[in-house]
Design a protein around this motif. Structure first.
Motif, PDB file in Angstrom:
ATOM      1  N   PRO A   7       0.789  -1.235   0.000  1.00 35.59           N
ATOM      2  CA  PRO A   7       0.000   0.000   0.000  1.00 35.59           C
ATOM      3  C   PRO A   7       0.819   1.283   0.000  1.00 35.59           C
ATOM      4  N   ARG A   8       2.107   1.219   0.386  1.00 37.52           N
ATOM      5  CA  ARG A   8       2.869   2.470   0.491  1.00 37.52           C
ATOM      6  C   ARG A   8       4.077   2.467  -0.431  1.00 37.52           C
ATOM      7  N   GLU A  38       3.339   8.255  -0.798  1.00 39.94           N
ATOM      8  CA  GLU A  38       2.605   7.661   0.336  1.00 39.94           C
ATOM      9  C   GLU A  38       3.642   7.021   1.254  1.00 39.94           C
ATOM     10  N   GLN A  82       4.409  -3.808   3.678  1.00 37.60           N
ATOM     11  CA  GLN A  82       3.596  -2.587   3.562  1.00 37.60           C
ATOM     12  C   GLN A  82       4.183  -1.502   2.686  1.00 37.60           C
TER      13      GLN A  82
END
Ligand SMILES: NC(=O)c1ccc[n+]([C@@H]2O[C@H](COP(=O)([O-])OP(=O)(O)OC[C@H]3O[C@@H](n4cnc5c(N)ncnc54)[C@H](OP(=O)(O)O)[C@@H]3O)[C@@H](O)[C@H]2O)c1
Length: 413
Positions: A7-8, A38, A82
């Protein structure tokens, strides 16, 4: 984003370290939170992380915080799941760096750091290069003042030499013309740890003396590399020179760049670094003073009681370092002189607008990490251990000039 992608873009591991805090502040200033990049901040202490986020003000209120400890491999795996890139400021790396690097190499997570510990880089390449190639993890060490201005400075000089002379310069010297800055406890701890390791293992001394020690296995050009180990006079610069402490890492990274690029700087490429101390008696005395001070520090660092006295009474402790004002007032000015066989030469200048070790390093590292996350596709640069020049090259020079206060110029002719 595909279903499988993390997600990042980026996680800063070691956000509560002295340099990590400056980096986090810089990332908030440059990219905001939940903006185009992000990112999240990670460290082992939730309390310290929350304190850090509070100190960053309202713009950082939504900054995601993650907990991980190098002693807990599961927590490092969660970090890597992540984000596409993890940037680590948890050092000394020879003491704390391996568990994260191992997980990144195994999971295909891109990784960059600030290590200047040659012996550790060598060990990591030997242990994890195959895994990184297989997983697609791009690993890039030394993304701070050591060694990006040197590595990209030589890359820039050679690019201009090829334009001007049609060939790269086989002889390049980097000279520190001016520099203002201090050291943090973490950096001092890293240097002392190298000295300690060398005192305990004489084989390591030979390894560190090898200018090609982090080049690929079997790479050993028959070229004697110059090295400024004591005070001397440099006729090219018409000034006295002293040893430059960072040359121990910078020259190794630059030689690795030449090796990885298929000898883009030539098969007979020679490179050294030193500090200019001026002309006349004053220049000579300053050079002798710096050389003696460095030698004294190395000897004291190798002797247990002297080292403990230095750590206790003289040197900054881990977690401390130059004040924000000292960081703002710091700067550096590096000169690169390249010469080709017929005697023609070219001079380049690289400058930075904050203290080298922290203010400038944090801006450089922020751009390197963002460059890795946003600019460099895996299909162009696959997994393995890279150097800043071979992985980022011109793209990072553009970013550093636009956003990190660095300049790269040819200053003659
Ligand atoms: N290349 C360059 O130009 C350059 C410039 C500056 C620094 N550096 C290097 O960067 C590194 C950091 O320097 P610094 O002055 O910021 O060091 P520092 O303030 O001493 O920070 C060390 C960090 O490591 C963390 N840590 C220690 N054990 C850990 C564990 N088990 N799990 C997770 N984190 C752990 C500490 O966490 P806590 O906060 O919880 O104590 C701390 O945040 C050093 O190796 C230094 O040599 C390089």
């Amino acid at each position: 984003m595909t279903a499988a992608s993390p997600p990042r873009d980026l996680i800063v591991f070691g956000a509560t370290s002295f340099v990590g805090q400056i980096l986090v502040r810089r990332l908030v200033e440059r990219f905001g939170v939940h903006g185009k990049l992000e990112w999240a901040a990670a460290a082992r202490s939730a309390t310290k992380l929350e304190e850090l986020r509070r100190s960053l003000g309202p713009n950082a209120a939504q900054l995601p915080l993650l907990i991980a400890d190098v002693a807990d491999e599961g927590s490092l795996r969660k970090l890597c799941a992540q984000a596409r890139v993890v940037v680590s400021t948890v050092g000394p790396y020879a003491l704390y760096g391996e568990p994260l690097l191992k997980v990144c190499a195994g999971t295909g997570t891109d990784y960059c750091d600030l290590t200047g510990e040659v012996q550790w880089i060598r060990r990591m390449i030997q242990r994890y290069e195959v895994a990184a190639r297989n997983s697609g993890a791009r690993i890039v060490h030394s993304c701070g003042f050591d060694s990006i201005p040197s590595d990209l400075g030589v890359h820039f000089l050679q690019r201009e030499a090829i334009r001007r002379f049609g060939q790269p310069c086989p002889n390049v010297k980097m000279r520190v013309k001016a520099l203002r800055g201090g050291a943090s406890g973490g950096t001092v701890a890293s240097v002392i740890n190298v000295v300690k390791e060398v005192a305990a293992d004489p084989k390591l001394r030979r390894e560190l003396a090898d200018p090609y020690s982090i080049c690929p296995e079997g790479y050993a050009p028959k070229v004697r590399q110059p090295s400024v180990g004591s005070a001397g006079y440099d006729a090219d610069f018409e000034a006295w020179v002293a040893p430059f402490i960072m040359s121990a890492i910078n020259t190794r990274i630059v030689q690795r760049s030449n090796a990885l690029s298929g000898q883009a700087y030539g098969a007979d490429f020679r490179y050294d670094e030193a500090t200019l101390t001026g002309r006349g008696l004053k220049g000579r005395m300053t050079a002798m003073g710096i050389a003696a001070g460095l030698a004294g520090f190395m000897v004291a660092g190798a002797i247990g009681p002297a080292r403990r006295a230095l750590e206790r009474f003289v040197l900054p402790v881990p977690g401390s370092g130059p004040s924000p004002e000292a960081q703002r007032k710091g700067f550096y000015d590096l000169r690169f002189l390249g010469r080709i066989a017929d005697g023609r030469s070219i001079m380049a200048k690289v400058t930075g607008d904050r203290d080298p070790g922290y203010g400038s390093t944090a801006k450089i590292l922020a751009e390197a990490a963002a460059c890795l996350a946003q600019d460099i596709a895996k299909r162009d640069k696959p997994g393995g251990f890279w150097t800043p020049a071979t992985l980022f090259g011109d793209r990072l020079i553009e970013r550093l000039e636009a956003h990190a206060g660095l300049t790269f110029d040819v200053i003659d002719g």
